[in-house]
Scaffold this active site. Structure first.
Site, PDB file in Angstrom:
ATOM      1  N   GLU A  34       2.531   8.563  11.729  1.00 39.88           N
ATOM      2  CA  GLU A  34       2.095   9.128  10.452  1.00 39.88           C
ATOM      3  C   GLU A  34       0.847   9.942  10.727  1.00 39.88           C
ATOM      4  OE1 GLU A  34       1.179   5.907   7.872  1.00 39.88           O
ATOM      5  OE2 GLU A  34       3.229   5.223   7.750  1.00 39.88           O
ATOM      6  N   ARG A  59     -10.148   5.410  12.112  1.00 40.26           N
ATOM      7  CA  ARG A  59     -10.716   4.144  11.631  1.00 40.26           C
ATOM      8  C   ARG A  59      -9.963   2.918  12.137  1.00 40.26           C
ATOM      9  NH1 ARG A  59      -9.278   4.444   5.251  1.00 40.26           N
ATOM     10  NH2 ARG A  59     -10.369   6.433   5.457  1.00 40.26           N
ATOM     11  N   HIS A  60      -8.691   3.076  12.468  1.00 37.69           N
ATOM     12  CA  HIS A  60      -7.976   1.905  13.024  1.00 37.69           C
ATOM     13  C   HIS A  60      -7.257   2.266  14.329  1.00 37.69           C
ATOM     14  CE1 HIS A  60      -4.949   3.695  10.454  1.00 37.69           C
ATOM     15  NE2 HIS A  60      -5.331   3.106   9.350  1.00 37.69           N
ATOM     16  N   GLU A 101      10.078  10.240   3.134  1.00 34.71           N
ATOM     17  CA  GLU A 101       9.750   8.821   2.946  1.00 34.71           C
ATOM     18  C   GLU A 101       9.261   8.714   1.513  1.00 34.71           C
ATOM     19  OE1 GLU A 101       7.440   6.630   5.864  1.00 34.71           O
ATOM     20  OE2 GLU A 101       6.557   5.410   4.258  1.00 34.71           O
ATOM     21  N   THR A 127      -6.525   3.621   1.691  1.00 35.90           N
ATOM     22  CA  THR A 127      -5.215   3.799   2.301  1.00 35.90           C
ATOM     23  C   THR A 127      -4.608   5.047   1.674  1.00 35.90           C
ATOM     24  OG1 THR A 127      -3.056   2.774   2.713  1.00 35.90           O
ATOM     25  CG2 THR A 127      -4.092   2.260   0.612  1.00 35.90           C
ATOM     26  N   THR A 128      -3.448   5.490   2.176  1.00 35.85           N
ATOM     27  CA  THR A 128      -2.846   6.715   1.656  1.00 35.85           C
ATOM     28  C   THR A 128      -2.584   6.548   0.153  1.00 35.85           C
ATOM     29  OG1 THR A 128      -1.741   6.815   3.793  1.00 35.85           O
ATOM     30  CG2 THR A 128      -1.034   8.396   2.132  1.00 35.85           C
ATOM     31  N   ARG A 183     -14.586  -5.623  15.353  1.00 40.60           N
ATOM     32  CA  ARG A 183     -15.450  -6.134  16.415  1.00 40.60           C
ATOM     33  C   ARG A 183     -15.663  -5.116  17.531  1.00 40.60           C
ATOM     34  NH1 ARG A 183     -16.539 -11.792  16.923  1.00 40.60           N
ATOM     35  NH2 ARG A 183     -17.156 -12.307  14.824  1.00 40.60           N
ATOM     36  N   ASN A 203       4.556  -1.398  10.623  1.00 40.21           N
ATOM     37  CA  ASN A 203       3.295  -0.656  10.719  1.00 40.21           C
ATOM     38  C   ASN A 203       2.214  -1.596  11.259  1.00 40.21           C
ATOM     39  OD1 ASN A 203       0.676   0.294   9.954  1.00 40.21           O
ATOM     40  ND2 ASN A 203       1.644   1.797   8.625  1.00 40.21           N
ATOM     41  N   GLY A 250       3.638  -2.583   6.440  1.00 40.49           N
ATOM     42  CA  GLY A 250       2.538  -3.079   7.259  1.00 40.49           C
ATOM     43  C   GLY A 250       1.789  -4.228   6.617  1.00 40.49           C
ATOM     44  N   HIS A 251       1.104  -3.947   5.518  1.00 38.88           N
ATOM     45  CA  HIS A 251       0.125  -4.882   4.975  1.00 38.88           C
ATOM     46  C   HIS A 251       0.700  -6.256   4.682  1.00 38.88           C
ATOM     47  CE1 HIS A 251      -2.751  -6.554   2.007  1.00 38.88           C
ATOM     48  NE2 HIS A 251      -3.610  -5.999   2.830  1.00 38.88           N
ATOM     49  N   ARG A 254      -5.399   8.392  12.044  1.00 38.78           N
ATOM     50  CA  ARG A 254      -6.194   9.086  11.028  1.00 38.78           C
ATOM     51  C   ARG A 254      -7.229   9.971  11.695  1.00 38.78           C
ATOM     52  NH1 ARG A 254      -5.652   6.684   5.625  1.00 38.78           N
ATOM     53  NH2 ARG A 254      -7.300   8.145   5.109  1.00 38.78           N
ATOM     54  N   HIS A 295      -0.528   5.117  11.986  1.00 35.49           N
ATOM     55  CA  HIS A 295      -1.155   6.280  11.352  1.00 35.49           C
ATOM     56  C   HIS A 295      -2.408   6.613  12.152  1.00 35.49           C
ATOM     57  CE1 HIS A 295      -2.740   8.121   7.295  1.00 35.49           C
ATOM     58  NE2 HIS A 295      -2.868   8.956   8.322  1.00 35.49           N
ATOM     59  N   ASP A 350      -1.027  -0.771  11.930  1.00 31.58           N
ATOM     60  CA  ASP A 350      -2.398  -0.278  11.711  1.00 31.58           C
ATOM     61  C   ASP A 350      -3.394  -1.411  11.449  1.00 31.58           C
ATOM     62  OD1 ASP A 350      -1.289   2.241  11.828  1.00 31.58           O
ATOM     63  OD2 ASP A 350      -1.569   2.708   9.712  1.00 31.58           O
ATOM     64  N   HIS A 351      -2.948  -2.426  10.682  1.00 31.98           N
ATOM     65  CA  HIS A 351      -3.891  -3.479  10.291  1.00 31.98           C
ATOM     66  C   HIS A 351      -4.329  -4.345  11.463  1.00 31.98           C
ATOM     67  CE1 HIS A 351      -3.983  -2.581   6.120  1.00 31.98           C
ATOM     68  NE2 HIS A 351      -2.671  -2.701   5.989  1.00 31.98           N
ATOM     69  N   HIS A 397       5.123   1.812   1.475  1.00 35.94           N
ATOM     70  CA  HIS A 397       3.812   1.648   0.852  1.00 35.94           C
ATOM     71  C   HIS A 397       3.833   0.528  -0.184  1.00 35.94           C
ATOM     72  CE1 HIS A 397      -0.279   3.174   0.876  1.00 35.94           C
ATOM     73  NE2 HIS A 397      -0.337   2.578  -0.272  1.00 35.94           N
ATOM     74  N   GLY A 398       3.099  -0.518   0.106  1.00 35.87           N
ATOM     75  CA  GLY A 398       2.938  -1.632  -0.833  1.00 35.87           C
ATOM     76  C   GLY A 398       4.148  -2.545  -0.934  1.00 35.87           C
TER      77      GLY A 398
HETATM   78  N1  PXP Z   1       4.298   4.500   4.814  1.00 31.82           N
HETATM   79  C1  PXP Z   1       3.221   5.333   4.763  1.00 31.82           C
HETATM   80  C2  PXP Z   1       3.465   6.808   4.771  1.00 31.82           C
HETATM   81  C3  PXP Z   1       1.911   4.821   4.728  1.00 31.82           C
HETATM   82  O1  PXP Z   1       0.864   5.667   4.691  1.00 31.82           O
HETATM   83  C4  PXP Z   1       1.736   3.418   4.778  1.00 31.82           C
HETATM   84  C5  PXP Z   1       0.339   2.860   4.809  1.00 31.82           C
HETATM   85  O2  PXP Z   1      -0.232   3.159   6.043  1.00 31.82           O
HETATM   86  C6  PXP Z   1       2.863   2.598   4.846  1.00 31.82           C
HETATM   87  C7  PXP Z   1       4.139   3.162   4.844  1.00 31.82           C
HETATM   88  C8  PXP Z   1       2.762   1.101   4.926  1.00 31.82           C
HETATM   89  O3  PXP Z   1       2.197   0.625   3.744  1.00 31.82           O
HETATM   90  P1  PXP Z   1       1.797  -0.917   3.611  1.00 31.82           P
HETATM   91  O4  PXP Z   1       0.758  -1.183   4.659  1.00 31.82           O
HETATM   92  O5  PXP Z   1       1.286  -1.020   2.211  1.00 31.82           O
HETATM   93  O6  PXP Z   1       3.051  -1.711   3.848  1.00 31.82           O
END
Ligand code: PXP
Length: 239
Positions: free
Chosen positions: A70, A49-50, A151, A100-101, A18, A7, A213-214, A45, A43, A9-10, A191-192
């Site tokens: 997403e 935002r990103h 998922e 976040t979601t 910036r 992912n 992602g994160h 959104r 994602h 997004d970050h 997620h996480g």
């Molecule tokens: N899966 C879904 C559906 C999400 O919404 C997210 C966060 O955007 C992720 C996976 C990835 O989560 P993380 O950034 O915490 O790894």
């Protein structure tokens, strides 16, 4: 063998801080694929935002593995998905104020709307995944929608701070994986997830794709900082 969906997004979040052109999630996606990621997740959104529409358009043309979009089940997003045609759409709930979601879809309450959305996307040739909590009733409802995958939302597992709570969450995830596979749904998770909690989750088996992602982008900043500082020191040292 399970696959990693990276992912990015970050990367876009840092760029948007910036309002410029770097770092570019398109470049990050290419590097991720070169390192072995077998999917790129973004994602788009509602508030942009990103990830921006431009990122989605370019990634559609450059991602060589699999593009997983997403998105919320809104008319605007369905129109965009049907035009861009990612390999997979993962439907997620979306609240404007959240960082976040925050949770899985309520497929039981929104059964009709989600079923209609799944049909429109699948008719457009897109594989559809539903982001749900590891809850048996939600998974049974997900199966009724005609979706291809769920998922599993691993946020509660990732946030559990002691082994008893982690074990309970893992048991729920394990039951969810088994039920989903029994009814014919493919299983992804995300997620996480990080470099510590992935191990016990991966040991369960049955998950095809991890969307992460994160933790990966956080690690990239830290493991990359030494080289980045050295490169700049080199450029200024004779001035
Ligand atoms: N899966 C879904 C559906 C999400 O919404 C997210 C966060 O955007 C992720 C996976 C990835 O989560 P993380 O950034 O915490 O790894």
């Amino acid at each position: 063998m399970a696959k990693l969906g990276l992912n990015v997004d970050h990367i876009a979040t840092v760029r948007q801080a910036r309002g410029g052109v770097e770092p570019d999630p398109v470049t990050a996606a290419a590097l991720g694929e070169m390192a072995g990621a077998e999917g790129i997740t973004i994602h788009l959104r509602e508030d942009r935002r990103h990830i921006q529409d431009r990122d989605l358009e370019i990634l559609r043309r450059t991602v060589k593995t699999k593009l997983n979009l997403e998105m919320a089940a809104t008319q605007e997003m369905v129109r965009i998905a049907l035009r861009i045609k990612p390999e997979q759409v993962t439907l997620v709930p979306e609240k404007r104020q959240e960082l976040t979601t925050e949770g899985g879809l309520d497929v039981i309450v929104n059964l009709k709307q989600i079923t209609d959305t799944v049909k429109r996307l699948r008719d457009g040739g897109i594989v559809v995944s539903l982001f749900v909590d590891p809850n048996q009733e939600q998974i049974k409802a997900a199966n009724k929608t005609g979706a291809d995958y769920i998922e599993i939302h691993t946020g509660a597992y990732a946030e559990a701070h002691n082994w008893t709570d982690q074990k309970r969450e893992l048991d729920d995830i394990d039951t969810a994986i088994k039920l989903a596979r029994k009814v014919g749904l493919g299983v992804n998770a995300g997620h996480g997830l990080d470099y510590v909690n992935i191990k016990a989750l991966a040991a369960l088996g049955g998950i095809e794709e991890y969307n992460i992602g994160h933790s990966i982008i956080s690690r990239a900043m830290l493991v990359g900082l030494d080289r980045a500082v050295r490169d700049m020191v080199e450029l200024i040292k004779y001035s």
